[in-house]
Write a protein that holds these residues in place. Structure first.
Motif, short mmCIF file in Angstrom:
data_model
loop_
_atom_site.label_atom_id
_atom_site.label_comp_id
_atom_site.label_asym_id
_atom_site.label_seq_id
_atom_site.Cartn_x
_atom_site.Cartn_y
_atom_site.Cartn_z
N ALA A 38 0.82 -1.22 0.00
CA ALA A 38 0.00 0.00 0.00
C ALA A 38 0.86 1.27 0.00
N PHE A 39 0.23 2.34 -0.47
CA PHE A 39 0.85 3.67 -0.51
C PHE A 39 -0.02 4.62 0.29
N ARG A 80 3.72 13.92 2.35
CA ARG A 80 4.66 13.02 3.00
C ARG A 80 4.24 11.61 2.62
N ASP A 81 5.12 10.88 1.91
CA ASP A 81 4.75 9.60 1.32
C ASP A 81 5.34 8.43 2.10
N PHE A 82 4.53 7.37 2.21
CA PHE A 82 4.90 6.15 2.93
C PHE A 82 4.48 4.96 2.08
N THR A 83 5.34 3.96 1.98
CA THR A 83 5.05 2.81 1.13
C THR A 83 5.19 1.52 1.92
N GLY A 84 4.28 0.58 1.65
CA GLY A 84 4.29 -0.72 2.29
C GLY A 84 3.85 -0.64 3.74
N ASP A 139 -11.36 18.65 10.79
CA ASP A 139 -11.89 17.84 9.71
C ASP A 139 -10.80 17.57 8.69
N GLY A 140 -10.89 16.43 8.04
CA GLY A 140 -9.93 16.09 7.00
C GLY A 140 -10.56 15.20 5.95
N THR A 141 -9.97 15.23 4.77
CA THR A 141 -10.45 14.41 3.67
C THR A 141 -9.42 13.34 3.35
N MET A 142 -9.89 12.12 3.18
CA MET A 142 -9.04 11.00 2.82
C MET A 142 -9.61 10.36 1.56
N ALA A 143 -8.74 10.12 0.59
CA ALA A 143 -9.13 9.45 -0.65
C ALA A 143 -8.58 8.03 -0.60
N PHE A 144 -9.48 7.05 -0.55
CA PHE A 144 -9.12 5.64 -0.46
C PHE A 144 -9.27 4.97 -1.82
N THR A 145 -8.31 4.11 -2.15
CA THR A 145 -8.45 3.18 -3.26
C THR A 145 -8.35 1.78 -2.66
N LEU A 146 -9.30 0.92 -3.02
CA LEU A 146 -9.37 -0.42 -2.44
C LEU A 146 -9.01 -1.47 -3.47
N THR A 147 -8.32 -2.50 -3.01
CA THR A 147 -7.96 -3.64 -3.85
C THR A 147 -8.15 -4.91 -3.03
N GLY A 148 -8.99 -5.81 -3.50
CA GLY A 148 -9.18 -7.08 -2.81
C GLY A 148 -9.66 -6.93 -1.37
N GLY A 149 -10.49 -5.92 -1.11
CA GLY A 149 -11.03 -5.74 0.22
C GLY A 149 -10.08 -5.08 1.21
N ARG A 150 -8.97 -4.55 0.72
CA ARG A 150 -8.02 -3.83 1.57
C ARG A 150 -7.70 -2.47 0.94
N SER A 199 -5.33 -0.03 -0.75
CA SER A 199 -4.08 -0.07 -1.52
C SER A 199 -3.47 1.31 -1.67
N ARG A 200 -4.29 2.35 -1.49
CA ARG A 200 -3.81 3.72 -1.63
C ARG A 200 -4.68 4.61 -0.74
N LEU A 201 -4.00 5.49 0.01
CA LEU A 201 -4.70 6.45 0.87
C LEU A 201 -3.99 7.78 0.74
N VAL A 202 -4.73 8.79 0.31
CA VAL A 202 -4.17 10.14 0.17
C VAL A 202 -4.95 11.06 1.09
N ILE A 203 -4.23 11.67 2.03
CA ILE A 203 -4.83 12.59 3.00
C ILE A 203 -4.53 14.01 2.56
N SER A 204 -5.60 14.81 2.47
CA SER A 204 -5.42 16.21 2.04
C SER A 204 -6.39 17.11 2.75
#
Length: 106
Positions: free
Chosen positions: A31-32, A38-42, A88-99, A101-106
């Motif tokens: 996941a990313f 500020r980026d984090f991987t895995g 308050d904050g906004t999070m953009a989630f991308t899901l893959t296989g029920g988990r 895979s990508r989360l962007v907080i802005s």
């Protein structure tokens, strides 16, 4: 408000319970996560972010809004409280296989 996908519900519940293992299990192994550039991987990277910016600072989430944002993607607005960011904050989630895979907080 749209129906909240189960993995996003688990992400919120794990944070609120301070359950690091359940929090990390919500993510795919590769996941990313980006928190205002500020980026984090895995899971190791996300575990680091979790310690400094989420469960490690006793964050609590309250769901305000969830909307579909494409195929397997959701825009989620949360109220955040704790010993770190509060507001308050906004999070953009991308899901893959029920988990997550990508989360962007802005």
């Amino acid at each position: 408000m749209s129906t909240t996908p189960p993995v996003i519900q688990r992400f919120i519940a794990a944070t609120n319970a301070g359950d690091t293992a359940a929090f990390l299990e919500a993510f795919t192994p590769d996941a990313f996560l980006s928190d205002w550039g500020r980026d984090f991987t895995g899971r190791a990277g996300i575990a680091s972010w979790n310690e400094t910016d989420n469960i490690g600072v006793q964050s609590k989430f309250r769901l305000l809004e969830v909307e579909p944002n494409g195929a397997d993607a959701y825009r989620v607005r949360l109220a955040v409280s704790g010993n770190g960011y509060n507001g308050d904050g906004t999070m953009a989630f991308t899901l893959t296989g029920g988990r997550i895979s990508r989360l962007v907080i802005s």
